[in-house]
Design a protein around this motif. Structure first.
Motif, short mmCIF file in Angstrom:
data_model
loop_
_atom_site.label_atom_id
_atom_site.label_comp_id
_atom_site.label_asym_id
_atom_site.label_seq_id
_atom_site.Cartn_x
_atom_site.Cartn_y
_atom_site.Cartn_z
N VAL A 12 62.42 -99.02 76.24
CA VAL A 12 63.51 -99.24 75.30
C VAL A 12 63.60 -100.73 75.01
O VAL A 12 63.71 -101.54 75.93
N VAL A 13 63.55 -101.09 73.74
CA VAL A 13 63.54 -102.51 73.35
C VAL A 13 64.88 -103.16 73.63
O VAL A 13 64.93 -104.29 74.15
N HIS A 14 65.97 -102.48 73.28
CA HIS A 14 67.30 -103.07 73.41
C HIS A 14 68.12 -102.31 74.46
O HIS A 14 68.37 -101.11 74.28
N PRO A 15 68.56 -102.97 75.52
CA PRO A 15 69.31 -102.30 76.59
C PRO A 15 70.78 -102.09 76.22
O PRO A 15 71.70 -102.61 76.87
N ILE A 16 71.01 -101.32 75.16
CA ILE A 16 72.36 -100.98 74.74
C ILE A 16 72.37 -99.48 74.45
O ILE A 16 71.31 -98.85 74.32
N THR A 17 73.55 -98.90 74.36
CA THR A 17 73.70 -97.49 74.02
C THR A 17 74.54 -97.38 72.76
O THR A 17 75.70 -97.81 72.75
N LEU A 18 73.97 -96.81 71.71
CA LEU A 18 74.66 -96.75 70.44
C LEU A 18 75.59 -95.55 70.36
O LEU A 18 75.32 -94.49 70.93
N SER A 19 76.66 -95.75 69.62
CA SER A 19 77.67 -94.71 69.43
C SER A 19 77.66 -94.14 68.02
O SER A 19 77.66 -92.93 67.82
N HIS A 20 77.66 -95.01 67.02
CA HIS A 20 77.71 -94.54 65.64
C HIS A 20 77.21 -95.64 64.70
O HIS A 20 77.02 -96.80 65.12
N LYS A 22 76.82 -96.85 60.20
CA LYS A 22 77.10 -96.66 58.78
C LYS A 22 76.21 -97.62 57.99
O LYS A 22 76.31 -98.83 58.14
N ASN A 23 75.35 -97.07 57.17
CA ASN A 23 74.39 -97.82 56.38
C ASN A 23 73.59 -98.78 57.26
O ASN A 23 72.80 -98.32 58.08
N ALA A 24 73.79 -100.08 57.18
CA ALA A 24 72.98 -101.03 57.96
C ALA A 24 73.70 -101.57 59.18
O ALA A 24 73.27 -102.57 59.76
N GLU A 25 74.77 -100.92 59.59
CA GLU A 25 75.54 -101.38 60.74
C GLU A 25 75.63 -100.27 61.78
O GLU A 25 75.76 -99.09 61.44
N VAL A 26 75.56 -100.66 63.07
CA VAL A 26 75.74 -99.71 64.17
C VAL A 26 76.68 -100.32 65.19
O VAL A 26 76.87 -101.54 65.24
N TRP A 27 77.29 -99.46 65.99
CA TRP A 27 78.20 -99.90 67.03
C TRP A 27 77.78 -99.27 68.35
O TRP A 27 77.36 -98.10 68.39
N ASP A 28 77.86 -100.04 69.43
CA ASP A 28 77.51 -99.48 70.74
C ASP A 28 78.73 -98.86 71.39
O ASP A 28 79.84 -98.88 70.84
N THR A 29 78.53 -98.29 72.58
CA THR A 29 79.61 -97.58 73.26
C THR A 29 80.69 -98.52 73.78
O THR A 29 81.75 -98.07 74.19
N GLU A 30 80.42 -99.82 73.74
CA GLU A 30 81.44 -100.81 74.11
C GLU A 30 82.21 -101.29 72.88
O GLU A 30 83.11 -102.14 73.00
N GLY A 31 81.85 -100.79 71.71
CA GLY A 31 82.53 -101.17 70.48
C GLY A 31 81.95 -102.37 69.76
O GLY A 31 82.49 -102.81 68.75
#
Length: 416
Positions: A12-20, A22-31
């Protein structure tokens, strides 16, 4: 990777967990918000959760979530293949089949060319990436990590240098290697096909030399060898056109599709000359999940958005933004590690290199972390993992694209 229930052989390249997203933006589980220049590794040319695609998925999911097309036909498969074959910019009659992925499309293409030619040898290119299944591994022009510890691979497969202005390999050098191959390694009459990416993805967005592409097309025609274009990453508008082979002035015999075909749903296809697709016996092609109705509905909505006008406008806007910013960075000398700009259209790579031209892989790793901390997700590529490949959605809002490029520049300037 945090979960022991997931294979540790997955990187895994990025050690984050995504939540949702929209278009070119994403948010992780920490917001935390990120601008996404990865796009699911080329899957999201229309961005995360495109409203038209989401609605098509919802509507289809309420009607029919699955049926194996080999057992009984369903309308989404039929409708998509009619639309998709019409979308392929060639002059010959086109047919095809749907798959679950790009690698599966490549595997089926190998079956098709064997059936059509009675030959089995395949010629691929250095730096190529065509998948992770056993047969496609041997097509890949890179050993680590894909071919390590998996034993003997299906073949025979041979590799040639990939000629591109982006890697310094000339058309003449590649043609000389081609001549040597048939003088030393294999009889030309044993070769079923060449498989080539019009723009290599994994290798760092290297654009195929036009002169070589046309020479290869002529050679294949003269020797009754089939030409497969792998458009899995370069297709569906990434270069500003429907498919990247158009800029080369050639028509391949088979075309591999996947990634941005269906807005994030798992779907692929192999399409091409109808006579080739009809070569194998009844039952020779197919698959339980191939052409799932929900994925087909998403693909139909995707094609609705991918008009030539849209693709050209999106590609031109993103290309202009990337190229102008890169030129300004070079002019202002914001980093000693800023190397070449590779690729075409909106399919661009930015190389990190030392003053002597050697790859700056350590600095790229540093850039990935700095950018992520600043809210930008990037994807590495290249033989030495030293080229950032830019895969922001084509639909990225201008302000968001500029914000992402601002972050990129600021982090680039901080490299040690």
């Amino acid at each position: 990777m945090s979960s022991e229930s997931i294979s540790q052989s997955i990187n895994v390249v990025h050690p984050i967990t995504l939540s949702h997203g929209k278009n070119a933006e994403v948010w992780d589980t920490e917001g935390k918000r990120y601008i996404d220049f990865v796009g699911g590794i080329g899957v999201l040319n229309l961005g995360h959760c495109h409203p038209r695609i989401v609605e098509a998925i919802r509507e289809q999911a309420s009607r029919l979530t699955h049926y194996a097309f080999n057992a009984a036909q369903h309308s989404p498969y039929i409708d998509l293949m009619q639309r998709l074959t019409a979308f392929i910019p060639v002059d010959y009659p086109v047919s095809g089949m749907l798959t679950n992925s790009g690698a599966e499309a490549a595997e089926n293409a190998l079956k098709i060319v064997r059936g059509a030619t009675g030959r089995s040898a395949v010629i691929a290119f250095d730096g190529a990436f065509h998948g992770r299944t056993l047969a496609t591994l041997n097509l890949n022009g890179k050993v680590a990590p894909y071919k390590q510890k998996v034993g003997t691979l299906p073949g025979p497969v041979y590799h040639l240098p990939y000629p591109s202005k982006d890697n310094g390999v000339t058309c003449a050098e590649a043609l000389k290697a081609l001549d040597r191959l048939f003088s030393v390694e294999i009889d030309v009459n044993d070769v079923a096909c060449f498989i080539v990416e019009p723009v290599q993805g994994e290798a760092g967005f290297l654009a195929l030399d036009v002169e070589f592409a046309q020479a290869l097309r002529r050679f294949c025609g003269e020797k009754n060898i089939l030409l497969i274009a792998d458009e899995i990453q370069s297709g569906f508008g990434r270069t500003g056109e429907r498919f990247a082979f158009s800029r080369l002035g050639i028509e391949p015999d088979l075309i591999l599709l996947a990634k941005s075909i269906a807005g994030g749903m798992p779907l692929g296809a192999v399409v091409g000359r109808k006579a080739l697709l009809d070569t194998l016996p009844k039952g020779g092609l197919g698959g339980t999940y191939s052409g799932n109705p929900v994925a087909c509905a998403a693909a139909l909505a995707t094609l609705d958005e991918m008009t030539d006008a849209n693709l050209q406008a999106w590609g031109a806007q993103q290309e202009e933004a990337i190229v102008s910013r890169y030129q300004a960075w070079r002019r202002d000398k914001i980093s000693p590690y800023l190397g070449r700009l590779t690729g075409v259209g909106a399919m661009r790579g930015i190389e990190l290199a030392h003053a002597d031209g050697t790859p700056a892989a350590a600095q790229l790793s540093q850039l990935l972390a700095l950018a992520r901390d600043a809210g930008l997700l990037l994807m590495p590529s290249g033989k030495s993992r030293h080229i950032i490949r830019l895969l922001a959605p084509l639909t990225t809002e201008a302000a968001v694209l500029e914000e992402g490029l601002d972050i990129f520049a600021a982090c680039l300037a901080r490299l040690d």
